[in-house]
Structure formats: C-alpha cells, structure tokens
Design a protein around this motif. Sequence first.
Motif, PDB file in Angstrom:
ATOM      1  N   ALA A 123       0.680  -1.035  -0.306  1.00 27.92           N
ATOM      2  CA  ALA A 123       0.023  -0.413   0.317  1.00 27.92           C
ATOM      3  C   ALA A 123       0.469   1.360  -0.299  1.00 27.92           C
ATOM      4  O   ALA A 123       0.869   2.178  -0.407  1.00 27.92           O
ATOM      5  CB  ALA A 123      -0.809  -0.088   1.161  1.00 27.92           C
ATOM      6  N   ALA A 159       0.772   4.219  -2.522  1.00 32.30           N
ATOM      7  CA  ALA A 159       0.308   5.645  -2.133  1.00 32.30           C
ATOM      8  C   ALA A 159       2.089   6.898  -3.093  1.00 32.30           C
ATOM      9  O   ALA A 159       1.282   7.908  -3.453  1.00 32.30           O
ATOM     10  CB  ALA A 159       0.526   5.334  -0.935  1.00 32.30           C
ATOM     11  N   ARG A 160       2.836   6.439  -2.794  1.00 30.39           N
ATOM     12  CA  ARG A 160       3.427   6.663  -3.456  1.00 30.39           C
ATOM     13  C   ARG A 160       3.832   7.032  -4.932  1.00 30.39           C
ATOM     14  O   ARG A 160       4.065   8.462  -5.272  1.00 30.39           O
ATOM     15  CB  ARG A 160       5.234   6.530  -3.670  1.00 30.39           C
ATOM     16  CG  ARG A 160       5.315   6.494  -1.199  1.00 30.39           C
ATOM     17  CD  ARG A 160       6.042   7.529  -1.117  1.00 30.39           C
ATOM     18  NE  ARG A 160       6.480   8.189  -1.938  1.00 30.39           N
ATOM     19  CZ  ARG A 160       8.105   8.829  -1.891  1.00 30.39           C
ATOM     20  NH1 ARG A 160       8.570   8.007  -0.722  1.00 30.39           N
ATOM     21  NH2 ARG A 160       8.955   9.354  -1.863  1.00 30.39           N
ATOM     22  N   CYS A 191      -0.149   9.286  -5.189  1.00 32.85           N
ATOM     23  CA  CYS A 191      -0.248  10.804  -4.636  1.00 32.85           C
ATOM     24  C   CYS A 191       1.200  11.141  -4.522  1.00 32.85           C
ATOM     25  O   CYS A 191       0.782  12.563  -4.210  1.00 32.85           O
ATOM     26  CB  CYS A 191      -0.424  10.518  -2.966  1.00 32.85           C
ATOM     27  SG  CYS A 191      -1.514   9.546  -2.375  1.00 32.85           S
ATOM     28  N   LEU A 223       2.179  13.378  -0.247  1.00 33.85           N
ATOM     29  CA  LEU A 223       1.615  12.252   0.662  1.00 33.85           C
ATOM     30  C   LEU A 223       2.871  12.649   1.890  1.00 33.85           C
ATOM     31  O   LEU A 223       4.513  12.554   1.751  1.00 33.85           O
ATOM     32  CB  LEU A 223       2.132  10.643   0.228  1.00 33.85           C
ATOM     33  CG  LEU A 223       2.383   9.786   1.462  1.00 33.85           C
ATOM     34  CD1 LEU A 223       1.240   9.755   1.748  1.00 33.85           C
ATOM     35  CD2 LEU A 223       3.132   8.786   0.855  1.00 33.85           C
ATOM     36  N   PHE A 232       2.207   8.412   6.575  1.00 35.40           N
ATOM     37  CA  PHE A 232       1.822   7.215   6.399  1.00 35.40           C
ATOM     38  C   PHE A 232       2.590   6.135   8.245  1.00 35.40           C
ATOM     39  O   PHE A 232       3.383   5.374   7.622  1.00 35.40           O
ATOM     40  CB  PHE A 232       2.551   6.623   5.101  1.00 35.40           C
ATOM     41  CG  PHE A 232       1.778   5.300   4.675  1.00 35.40           C
ATOM     42  CD1 PHE A 232       1.009   5.082   3.149  1.00 35.40           C
ATOM     43  CD2 PHE A 232       2.052   4.077   5.020  1.00 35.40           C
ATOM     44  CE1 PHE A 232       0.395   4.505   2.743  1.00 35.40           C
ATOM     45  CE2 PHE A 232       1.948   3.316   4.375  1.00 35.40           C
ATOM     46  CZ  PHE A 232       0.696   3.146   3.164  1.00 35.40           C
ATOM     47  N   VAL A 244      -2.390   7.912   6.675  1.00 33.18           N
ATOM     48  CA  VAL A 244      -2.023   8.362   5.791  1.00 33.18           C
ATOM     49  C   VAL A 244      -2.530   9.932   5.797  1.00 33.18           C
ATOM     50  O   VAL A 244      -4.057   9.520   5.856  1.00 33.18           O
ATOM     51  CB  VAL A 244      -2.406   7.480   4.635  1.00 33.18           C
ATOM     52  CG1 VAL A 244      -3.545   6.933   4.208  1.00 33.18           C
ATOM     53  CG2 VAL A 244      -2.223   8.035   3.345  1.00 33.18           C
ATOM     54  N   LEU A 279      -2.346  13.467   2.551  1.00 29.17           N
ATOM     55  CA  LEU A 279      -1.615  14.358   1.754  1.00 29.17           C
ATOM     56  C   LEU A 279      -1.619  15.960   2.532  1.00 29.17           C
ATOM     57  O   LEU A 279      -2.991  15.813   3.212  1.00 29.17           O
ATOM     58  CB  LEU A 279      -2.729  13.691   0.728  1.00 29.17           C
ATOM     59  CG  LEU A 279      -3.250  12.868   0.037  1.00 29.17           C
ATOM     60  CD1 LEU A 279      -3.356  13.100  -1.691  1.00 29.17           C
ATOM     61  CD2 LEU A 279      -1.438  12.128   0.356  1.00 29.17           C
ATOM     62  N   LEU A 329      -6.469  10.691  -2.523  1.00 30.17           N
ATOM     63  CA  LEU A 329      -6.214   9.687  -1.486  1.00 30.17           C
ATOM     64  C   LEU A 329      -7.645   9.008  -1.946  1.00 30.17           C
ATOM     65  O   LEU A 329      -7.732   7.926  -1.952  1.00 30.17           O
ATOM     66  CB  LEU A 329      -6.546  10.268  -0.542  1.00 30.17           C
ATOM     67  CG  LEU A 329      -6.487   9.673   0.673  1.00 30.17           C
ATOM     68  CD1 LEU A 329      -5.397   9.285   1.004  1.00 30.17           C
ATOM     69  CD2 LEU A 329      -6.656  10.529   2.498  1.00 30.17           C
ATOM     70  N   PHE A 344      -6.171   7.066  -4.729  1.00 29.98           N
ATOM     71  CA  PHE A 344      -5.237   5.111  -4.093  1.00 29.98           C
ATOM     72  C   PHE A 344      -6.349   4.266  -3.217  1.00 29.98           C
ATOM     73  O   PHE A 344      -5.583   2.918  -3.593  1.00 29.98           O
ATOM     74  CB  PHE A 344      -4.597   6.602  -3.278  1.00 29.98           C
ATOM     75  CG  PHE A 344      -3.876   5.198  -1.852  1.00 29.98           C
ATOM     76  CD1 PHE A 344      -3.069   4.264  -1.989  1.00 29.98           C
ATOM     77  CD2 PHE A 344      -4.134   5.422  -0.123  1.00 29.98           C
ATOM     78  CE1 PHE A 344      -2.415   3.412  -1.809  1.00 29.98           C
ATOM     79  CE2 PHE A 344      -3.653   4.658   0.293  1.00 29.98           C
ATOM     80  CZ  PHE A 344      -3.235   3.923   0.266  1.00 29.98           C
ATOM     81  N   LEU A 345      -6.919   4.569  -2.489  1.00 31.32           N
ATOM     82  CA  LEU A 345      -7.760   3.541  -2.321  1.00 31.32           C
ATOM     83  C   LEU A 345      -8.652   2.885  -3.203  1.00 31.32           C
ATOM     84  O   LEU A 345      -8.836   1.763  -2.880  1.00 31.32           O
ATOM     85  CB  LEU A 345      -9.023   4.566  -0.858  1.00 31.32           C
ATOM     86  CG  LEU A 345      -8.419   5.181   0.107  1.00 31.32           C
ATOM     87  CD1 LEU A 345      -9.769   6.100   0.883  1.00 31.32           C
ATOM     88  CD2 LEU A 345      -7.560   3.613   0.834  1.00 31.32           C
ATOM     89  N   ALA A 365      -5.388   0.736  -4.291  1.00 23.87           N
ATOM     90  CA  ALA A 365      -5.724  -0.877  -3.767  1.00 23.87           C
ATOM     91  C   ALA A 365      -6.872  -2.059  -3.486  1.00 23.87           C
ATOM     92  O   ALA A 365      -6.342  -2.568  -2.701  1.00 23.87           O
ATOM     93  CB  ALA A 365      -5.131   0.196  -2.090  1.00 23.87           C
TER      94      ALA A 365
END
Length: 469
Positions: free
Chosen positions: A238, A242-243, A246, A250, A253, A284, A286, A298, A301-302, A305
């Motif tokens: 994850a 995210a890197r 985002c 970011l 984390f 997490v 941002l 965000l 990303f979710l 993921a």
Amino acid sequence: MAVSGAAREALAGEFPGGVVVEAEAMAPHLVDWFGLARGAALAVLRPRDVAEVQAMVRACGRLGLGVVPQGGATGLVGGALPDDAERQVVLSLGRLNRIRRLDPDDYSCVAEAGCVLQAVKDAVAERDLFLPLSLGAQGTAQIGGVISTNAGGINVLRYGMMREQVLGLEVVLADGTLWNGLNTLRKNNMGPDLKQLFVGAEGGFGVITAAALRLVPRPTARAAALVGLPDLPAVARAFHLARRLCSDLLSAFEFLTPVAMAIAREASVNPPALAGDCGAYVLVELAAPGPVDLDALLEGFLEAAMAEGVVADGILAASGAQADRIWALREAVNEGQARRGVFLRSDVSVPLSALPAFVGRACAAIEAAMPEVFAVAYGHFGDGNVHLNVLPRTPMDPAAWKPVEARAKAILNAEVDAFAGSISAEHGVGRLKRADFEARLDPEKRALLLGLKRMLDPEGRMNPGSQLG
C-alpha cells in the motif's frame, strides 16, 4: 567549605538571578519526560542571552564543572538529564526565546534555542509558512533540543529529519568561543558543512544558541484516511502504491499493528473504527499549499488499493475535525501504554523493504522467549522507523520490571542487528542507550568521533555521560 559548595557560591555570585540551587526549583530540570528517571546536578544555570551562555560556560571551565545543555526536557533517552550532584550543572536555554528574524521571501527564520517549537510554528504560520517538524511534544520541546537530538516525527517521509530543516547554527563552544554560522543560504559549498557536526550531537560538541531554519509554504489543504489491511506485508504494498499515486503530496504514512490499535482505542473517546478487525492499520495524510484536489488523490489511491486486494477497508476524513480524530488514535497509543505502567520503549529502524519481516520476527522472538510480556509495534512506515515496545501482561513494579526489560531489549537489539538496522532511529542516544551505542561503534567511526570530541571539547566537560561524553 566543600568544593561543590564553593563552586555553587562562585556561580551565584557571578550570575545573580541566573543560578538556581533550591531543590524544589531544580526538580523539574532533574526528571525525564515520563517522570521515571531522576537526575542530579550542582545547580541549574539560566542564561538571559548568548553572552551570558558564553560567560557561564567559561566559568564552569574554571571551576571544573560539566555542562549539560537542556531545552524543554522532552527527550526520551536521558540526553539532557545530569547525573552528578557535585560536578555537573544544567544549562537551561529557556530564556533564549526570541525569534530574531523571519524572512518570508527567503523562506527562513532565525530562532533562539529556547524557542518552543510550537511557538515558532505558530509565528511562521502567520506569514503563510510552515516549519515541517511535527512532534507530540512540540508544545514543550525547544528548538535547540530538537536540533541537538535531530528529532524526527510524522513528517519525515516528506520533509526529512530536523537536520534537513537547519540552514545555519550559532554555537557556544566548550571554551566559551561563539561560532556564528547563521547564514540562510540553500547552497553553500565552501568546504565541509560544519553545522551538521552539532546536529544530533546532544550538546557533546557545544551549546546551540540559535538556528536559521528552512521554511516551506504552509499547507492549506489536507486529506486523511484510516485504512485497514490484511497484514503487514500489505502495508508495504500500500505504501509503494501511495507513493506512486499521491506523489510528493504524501506527508505521513503511519502503521499500527492490531495490538497497538486496541491500546489506542482503549485510551480514546469515541475513536473512529472500521467495520471489522484487520491484520494491520495505516493512517495516511496528504497535504498541499495550493489548489490541489487531495480528496480525489486519496480516493484514487484507496480505490486502486482495494482493487488490488491490498486494502480491506478505509475511512476518508470528511473534515479537518474528522482528520484530527483519526490522528488522535496515533497519539492515543502512547497514552494507552503509559496508563498500563512500566514498559520498554524502543525507537529502531530497519531498511524499508525489511520492515514487515522485522516486526513479525522481533515480536515473535520476544513473546516466545518471554511469555510474561507482549509486543506493541507502530510507527513511521515510510522511513522505516518502528516503535516496537514491550509491556508486561500483568502489572509489575519498577524493580521487578528492570531485569525483564533488560532481557527484552537484548532480544530486540539482536533482531535489529540481524536486519542491519539502527537501535536509535529518531530519539538519539543520550545516557540510556550509550552502552548499546558504544557496543555497535566500528573502530573507524569511534576514532573519528573521539578525534572530534578531543578537538572541540578537550576536557570532556560538554554533556558528560551522554553519547559523546
């Protein structure tokens, strides 16, 4: 009159109003942040300005006294805790608390060592700027202390440790000489960077009296989420996702194991919760100073993921207040552990790629060898920093806990060594970790450090007993 009494009288006579010798007034300077460790000192010196710091350091030299610089005393390894009532004094920098200069166009400020971190953050925020160091103790910690310990916190992932925020320093050396390196240049390649000698040295090379600090535009938007994952390896997947999705927005984390989350919930009032139990948790965030749709980033990303099976569930904060509730869980881990009494606090780091394996193996090794304890792991996943703490399953008094703690620490440190990690990621060495630090010094590093110490402090009077004392 005893030598110590004469020294105390000499200091009081030379610095009227700047020397504290009464036991009750000295007491706050002789105890650690958690109130568990006690120190001892001949006196507490409270200089009013840099010139008086110089004069006090010189006077201590004449009297043969060790000098222990102290800021807000929020450190966790005893680095600012004196331990000799006859031959050491505390040099408290709290009265050096001016912000000398704030230059928005240069994205910098110059703050004295006794400035409280939160006060500096508030002052620069009024000019739409941000000092990117975030600590639980920032309402008490002082600038000189966070530089001397190279403090970390939750924003290291994006902004780096405290040393990355330091543009220049002003330092009183062991002989009372003042080194003025307070330039605010971003690029200055005229030889070695001397200021970095004093960052993380815990006062062993000299007393930081002021610092030029790097500032960035103040974030005006933030997005935060509480995420549940199947296990710790999923946290790594994850994080990398995210890197990528985002980018450099970011800013934090943080991970918690299920045990850490349970402790946090115990210490919280109406904490946010996911639908079911998970194998690991992530907080997490941002942040951005401009018009960026952080919620969309965000959410993206979710969604990605979850599609990959990395994330099982998540809560996206709908407001700043909800984001604060999510982050309150992170602080509640510390409070929940403290409520349970004595425990082993650790601050270790391993290569990021090895972090899930390290946490699993270290927790298992400790609990297998010591059924009377359990392990709690949480920390700054993005920079490989783990707080892997050990608590007794049933309450224990400090005397009974001491040998248990020592055994648990030995097992933990052995695992850190096996993963080529560090026994101190962000808290420093101080007095509590000095023996462990020295045991891990290779001959070349030892020779370099001792050479610097002999040059800058030939009589060994600067913070004796700490990492470089």
